[in-house]
Design an enzyme around this catalytic site. Structure first.
Site, PDB file in Angstrom:
ATOM      1  CG  ASP A  76      -9.144  -1.948  -3.364  1.00  0.00           C
ATOM      2  OD1 ASP A  76      -8.335  -0.986  -3.458  1.00  0.00           O
ATOM      3  OD2 ASP A  76     -10.225  -1.982  -3.973  1.00  0.00           O
ATOM      4  CB  SER A  77     -10.475  -0.362   2.240  1.00  0.00           C
ATOM      5  OG  SER A  77      -9.286   0.392   2.170  1.00  0.00           O
ATOM      6  CB  SER A 125      -0.897   0.025   1.246  1.00  0.00           C
ATOM      7  OG  SER A 125      -1.625   1.243   1.290  1.00  0.00           O
ATOM      8  CE  LYS A 151     -10.030   3.802  11.105  1.00  0.00           C
ATOM      9  NZ  LYS A 151      -9.245   4.551  10.092  1.00  0.00           N
ATOM     10  CD  GLU A 177      -4.400   1.933 -15.117  1.00  0.00           C
ATOM     11  OE1 GLU A 177      -3.506   1.444 -15.851  1.00  0.00           O
ATOM     12  OE2 GLU A 177      -5.466   2.423 -15.532  1.00  0.00           O
ATOM     13  CB  ALA A 214       0.899   7.363   5.447  1.00  0.00           C
ATOM     14  N   GLY A 215      -1.900   6.009   6.212  1.00  0.00           N
ATOM     15  CA  GLY A 215      -2.865   5.692   7.273  1.00  0.00           C
ATOM     16  C   GLY A 215      -3.096   4.195   7.363  1.00  0.00           C
TER      17      GLY A 215
HETATM   18  O1  LIG Z   1      -4.364   1.504  -2.837  1.00  0.00           O
HETATM   19  P1  LIG Z   1      -3.452   1.820  -1.662  1.00  0.00           P
HETATM   20  O2  LIG Z   1      -2.041   2.117  -2.078  1.00  0.00           O
HETATM   21  O3  LIG Z   1      -3.572   0.801  -0.571  1.00  0.00           O
HETATM   22  O4  LIG Z   1      -3.965   3.215  -1.016  1.00  0.00           O
HETATM   23  P2  LIG Z   1      -5.320   3.990  -1.384  1.00  0.00           P
HETATM   24  O5  LIG Z   1      -5.478   5.104  -0.431  1.00  0.00           O
HETATM   25  O6  LIG Z   1      -5.356   4.267  -2.852  1.00  0.00           O
HETATM   26  O7  LIG Z   1      -6.431   2.895  -1.000  1.00  0.00           O
HETATM   27  P3  LIG Z   1      -7.641   2.344  -1.850  1.00  0.00           P
HETATM   28  O8  LIG Z   1      -7.330   2.320  -3.306  1.00  0.00           O
HETATM   29  O9  LIG Z   1      -8.026   1.061  -1.170  1.00  0.00           O
HETATM   30  O10 LIG Z   1      -8.765   3.463  -1.578  1.00  0.00           O
HETATM   31  C1  LIG Z   1      -9.272   3.517  -0.275  1.00  0.00           C
HETATM   32  C2  LIG Z   1      -9.994   4.814  -0.108  1.00  0.00           C
HETATM   33  O11 LIG Z   1     -10.905   4.669   0.989  1.00  0.00           O
HETATM   34  C3  LIG Z   1     -10.433   5.454   2.064  1.00  0.00           C
HETATM   35  N1  LIG Z   1     -10.365   4.634   3.272  1.00  0.00           N
HETATM   36  C4  LIG Z   1     -10.030   3.326   3.340  1.00  0.00           C
HETATM   37  N2  LIG Z   1      -9.985   2.914   4.629  1.00  0.00           N
HETATM   38  C5  LIG Z   1     -10.252   4.011   5.381  1.00  0.00           C
HETATM   39  C6  LIG Z   1     -10.318   4.254   6.770  1.00  0.00           C
HETATM   40  O12 LIG Z   1     -10.032   3.314   7.650  1.00  0.00           O
HETATM   41  N3  LIG Z   1     -10.635   5.495   7.187  1.00  0.00           N
HETATM   42  C7  LIG Z   1     -10.868   6.496   6.281  1.00  0.00           C
HETATM   43  N4  LIG Z   1     -10.817   6.354   4.947  1.00  0.00           N
HETATM   44  C8  LIG Z   1     -10.504   5.114   4.507  1.00  0.00           C
HETATM   45  C9  LIG Z   1      -9.023   5.911   1.722  1.00  0.00           C
HETATM   46  O13 LIG Z   1      -8.769   7.204   2.229  1.00  0.00           O
HETATM   47  C10 LIG Z   1      -9.014   5.923   0.208  1.00  0.00           C
HETATM   48  O14 LIG Z   1      -9.505   7.163  -0.228  1.00  0.00           O
HETATM   49 MG   LIG Z   2      -5.504   2.677  -4.204  1.00  0.00          MG
END
Ligand SMILES: O=P(O)(O)OP(=O)(O)OP(=O)(O)OC[C@H]1O[C@@H](n2cnc3c(O)ncnc32)[C@H](O)[C@@H]1O
Ligand SMILES: [Mg+2]
Length: 201
Positions: A72-73, A11, A180, A43, A14-15
């Site tokens: 992925d979230s 990933s 959390k 991508e 950072a969070g």
């Molecule tokens: O793909 P990676 O590199 O892991 O990093 P990303 O930030 O692009 O991650 P995603 O493609 O999975 O998109 C996840 C989005 O959902 C948000 N998100 C996921 N988990 C979260 C959480 O625990 N709290 C707040 N926002 C979250 C996150 O900020 C992203 O905007």
């Molecule tokens: Mg992403």
């Protein structure tokens, strides 16, 4: 005692990295961020969270030769038909710009009453032991809540300031990190993953 095996966290967020490190602990695995290897993001062309997590894990495992864990979230809002969902990172136009993502979300929900602002955070974790691992370990978790009318709190990341957790009576950005992690979609997914991978217990 055998040294902990290395695991690359696939990933660039950072969070997420901070939460995965806290949830995994450092005793079992030596956790390496993909940025330690100068790895560019892959991508995300998947049509599902699972496909995207598989893409990210395989990209990191292939590039590093290590086992890889990807996440992925996203945030799925009922009144928006599940949006932003897969597109949560880019919802406001930039990539990972939480301010713009939140601004667009609140605009789209303008005038929607509290009772109709239900949502859930959703997370899929995929662990590959190697890039060609034919049996990826896949775990998902979701965290129900609703979207606030205005941001609250400074902790966490992404959409946390507008995600209200009814169990704790506050936004995700008002929760202590450990609280959390115990409640979140990511914490729930990791608990499932642990069941499936003894080394993580
Ligand atoms: O793909 P990676 O590199 O892991 O990093 P990303 O930030 O692009 O991650 P995603 O493609 O999975 O998109 C996840 C989005 O959902 C948000 N998100 C996921 N988990 C979260 C959480 O625990 N709290 C707040 N926002 C979250 C996150 O900020 C992203 O905007
Ligand atoms: Mg992403």
């Amino acid at each position: 005692m055998t040294p902990p095996a290395e695991l690359v966290l696939a990933s660039g967020n950072a969070g997420k990295l901070a939460e995965l490190r806290a949830l995994l602990g450092a005793d079992r695995w030596r956790l390496r961020a993909q940025s330690d290897f100068g790895l560019a993001e892959v991508e995300e062309t998947g049509l599902t969270f699972v496909e995207n997590a598989l893409l990210k894990a395989r990209h990191a495992a292939r590039a590093t030769g290590l086992p890889a864990l990807a996440d992925d979230s996203g945030l799925c809002v009922d009144a928006l038909g599940g949006a932003p969902g897969l597109h949560s990172a880019r919802y406001g136009g930039g990539h990972g710009d939480a301010g713009r993502n939140i601004a667009r979300l609140l605009h789209e929900l303008d005038g929607v009453p509290d009772a109709a602002r239900t949502a859930r955070f959703y997370c899929v974790l995929v662990l590959l032991r190697a890039a060609d691992d034919p049996q990826p370990i896949i775990a998902e978790g979701s965290w129900p809540g609703r979207i606030l009318a205005a941001p609250r709190g400074t902790r966490g990341f992404g959409y946390d300031p507008v995600f209200f957790d009814p169990e704790h009576g506050c936004s995700a950005a008002e929760l202590e990190p450990a609280i959390k992690n115990a409640a979140s979609h990511r914490g729930r997914a990791l608990a499932v993953l642990r069941q499936r991978l003894p080394e993580l217990r």
